[in-house]
Design an enzyme around this catalytic site. Structure first.
Site, PDB file in Angstrom:
ATOM      1  N   ASN A   8       0.864  -1.079  -0.393  1.00  0.00           N
ATOM      2  CA  ASN A   8       0.044  -0.121   0.042  1.00  0.00           C
ATOM      3  C   ASN A   8       0.910   1.115   0.188  1.00  0.00           C
ATOM      4  OD1 ASN A   8      -2.018   2.070   0.342  1.00  0.00           O
ATOM      5  ND2 ASN A   8      -2.382   1.417   2.665  1.00  0.00           N
ATOM      6  N   TRP A   9       1.154   1.633  -1.199  1.00  0.00           N
ATOM      7  CA  TRP A   9       2.128   2.804  -1.255  1.00  0.00           C
ATOM      8  C   TRP A   9       1.468   4.224  -0.758  1.00  0.00           C
ATOM      9  CZ3 TRP A   9       3.914   2.914  -7.120  1.00  0.00           C
ATOM     10  CH2 TRP A   9       4.956   1.456  -7.180  1.00  0.00           C
ATOM     11  N   LYS A  10       0.175   4.027  -0.447  1.00  0.00           N
ATOM     12  CA  LYS A  10      -0.447   5.400   0.092  1.00  0.00           C
ATOM     13  C   LYS A  10      -0.145   6.625  -1.056  1.00  0.00           C
ATOM     14  CE  LYS A  10      -0.359   3.442   4.614  1.00  0.00           C
ATOM     15  NZ  LYS A  10      -0.416   3.669   5.985  1.00  0.00           N
ATOM     16  N   HIS A 107      -9.774   1.663   4.596  1.00  0.00           N
ATOM     17  CA  HIS A 107      -8.671   1.751   5.098  1.00  0.00           C
ATOM     18  C   HIS A 107      -8.844   2.933   6.058  1.00  0.00           C
ATOM     19  CE1 HIS A 107      -4.729   2.928   5.941  1.00  0.00           C
ATOM     20  NE2 HIS A 107      -4.108   1.512   5.468  1.00  0.00           N
ATOM     21  N   GLU A 177      -5.998  -4.361  10.593  1.00  0.00           N
ATOM     22  CA  GLU A 177      -5.167  -3.592  10.794  1.00  0.00           C
ATOM     23  C   GLU A 177      -5.450  -2.530  12.069  1.00  0.00           C
ATOM     24  OE1 GLU A 177      -2.651  -2.318   7.043  1.00  0.00           O
ATOM     25  OE2 GLU A 177      -4.434  -0.953   7.193  1.00  0.00           O
ATOM     26  N   SER A 231       2.494  -1.833  10.649  1.00  0.00           N
ATOM     27  CA  SER A 231       4.173  -1.724  10.634  1.00  0.00           C
ATOM     28  C   SER A 231       4.735  -3.035  10.522  1.00  0.00           C
ATOM     29  CB  SER A 231       4.373  -1.394  12.376  1.00  0.00           C
ATOM     30  OG  SER A 231       3.791  -0.181  12.725  1.00  0.00           O
ATOM     31  N   GLY A 253       4.506   1.729   5.002  1.00  0.00           N
ATOM     32  CA  GLY A 253       5.696   2.136   4.846  1.00  0.00           C
ATOM     33  C   GLY A 253       6.800   1.475   4.382  1.00  0.00           C
TER      34      GLY A 253
HETATM   35  P1  PGA Z   1       2.405   0.850   7.915  1.00  0.00           P
HETATM   36  O1  PGA Z   1       0.800   0.774   7.164  1.00  0.00           O
HETATM   37  O2  PGA Z   1       2.866  -0.747   7.251  1.00  0.00           O
HETATM   38  O3  PGA Z   1       3.165   1.872   7.426  1.00  0.00           O
HETATM   39  O4  PGA Z   1       1.813   0.604   9.226  1.00  0.00           O
HETATM   40  C1  PGA Z   1      -0.087  -0.310   6.888  1.00  0.00           C
HETATM   41  C2  PGA Z   1      -1.161   0.417   6.158  1.00  0.00           C
HETATM   42  O5  PGA Z   1      -1.900   1.497   6.734  1.00  0.00           O
HETATM   43  O6  PGA Z   1      -2.003  -0.100   5.494  1.00  0.00           O
END
Ligand code: PGA
Length: 271
Positions: A8-10, A107, A177, A231, A253
């Site tokens: 998930n590159w956001k 999300h 999540e 994370s 991330g």
């Molecule tokens: P993260 O994000 O791995 O940076 O905690 C996960 C997500 O929000 O899908």
């Protein structure tokens, strides 16, 4: 069944050039994987370049993504109508038409921007109806001792999947999540080391299956894969996959770090 490892590159990276480089590097790391399906979820604007119809142009390699390749493309969101007067929205049908296979719905970062369980429900039904595979995110904001967080997740599942067609649930994935374990939320709270554990994920995934069983009966509770996100990194991935029995991982991330994401993919292959 293959493990699903989702990037998930956001809202990253900042340019198409960087996005192409990251896509190509990630794809390279998937070349030998047999037990993992990698799903790259870039921002909307890059999807047309990476969907199965656009990949030849994007990579310049002259090859298209075929069904047998280990990389799929997913969207981070979608709307619930097929078309119409909805400025700024993108429909599941449009995503499907450019070769997108997966869509993340619900999300926590979208929920924080005002997306309700009811909106999520419409999005899930509409995405499933057009044949997209849905990664439905659930997770509580905080872990309270009285167990109220279980009700929070139960309500998200019950409203999010209300009225869903049982026949389409084969394309449903649930990603648990916990909001407090997402990397950027942890740094926002002063970098406190609050990490979820494989053991607690395993208990939560059983609870999720129980709720699905109450809702849909029959065998669906066994077949709906439950993924973990929050994370995830090269140090904890194995624990969630092996001890936590996660069907896959949703990585934020660390999916932007080609080396570490490559390691997570390798761990997925061996788990
Ligand atoms: P993260 O994000 O791995 O940076 O905690 C996960 C997500 O929000 O899908």
């Amino acid at each position: 069944m293959k493990k699903l490892i989702i990037a998930n590159w956001k809202m990253n990276p900042a340019s198409l050039k960087e996005a192409k480089a990251l896509f190509d590097a990630t794809k390279k790391n998937t070349a030998k994987l047999k037990k993992v399906e990698t799903v790259i979820c870039p921002p909307f604007v890059y999807l047309a370049a990476f969907g199965s119809f656009g990949f030849a142009r994007a990579s310049g390699s002259g090859t298209r993504l075929s069904k047998s390749q280990a990389v799929s493309v997913g969207s981070q969101n979608c709307f619930y109508s097929d078309k119409g007067a909805f400025t700024g929205e993108v429909s599941p049908v449009m995503l499907k038409s450019i070769g997108v296979k997966y869509v993340i719905v619900g999300h926590s970062e979208r929920r924080a921007m005002g997306e309700t369980d009811e909106m999520i429900n419409k999005k899930i039904k509409s995405a499933l109806a057009c044949g997209l595979k849905v990664i439905f995110c659930v997770g509580e904001k905080e872990r309270n001792v009285d167990g109220e967080y279980l009700n929070v997740v139960k309500k998200q599942l019950q409203i999010g999947l209300a009225g869903a067609d049982k026949k389409m649930l084969k394309n449903l994935f649930v990603a648990y999540e916990p909001v407090w374990a997402i990397s950027t939320n942890r740094s926002a709270s002063g970098g406190k080391a609050v990490e979820d554990s494989p053991d607690s994920f395993l208990r939560m995934s059983l609870f999720i299956r129980k709720v699905l069983f109450e809702m849909f009966g029959n065998a669906w509770q066994h077949s709906t894969p439950v993924l973990y996100g929050g994370s995830v990194n090269a140090q904890n991935a194995e624990g969630f996959l092996k001890a936590g029995l996660a069907a896959g991982l949703l990585v934020g991330g660390k999916s932007l770090d080609k080396k570490e994401f490559g390691e997570i993919l390798k761990i997925g292959e061996m788990a």
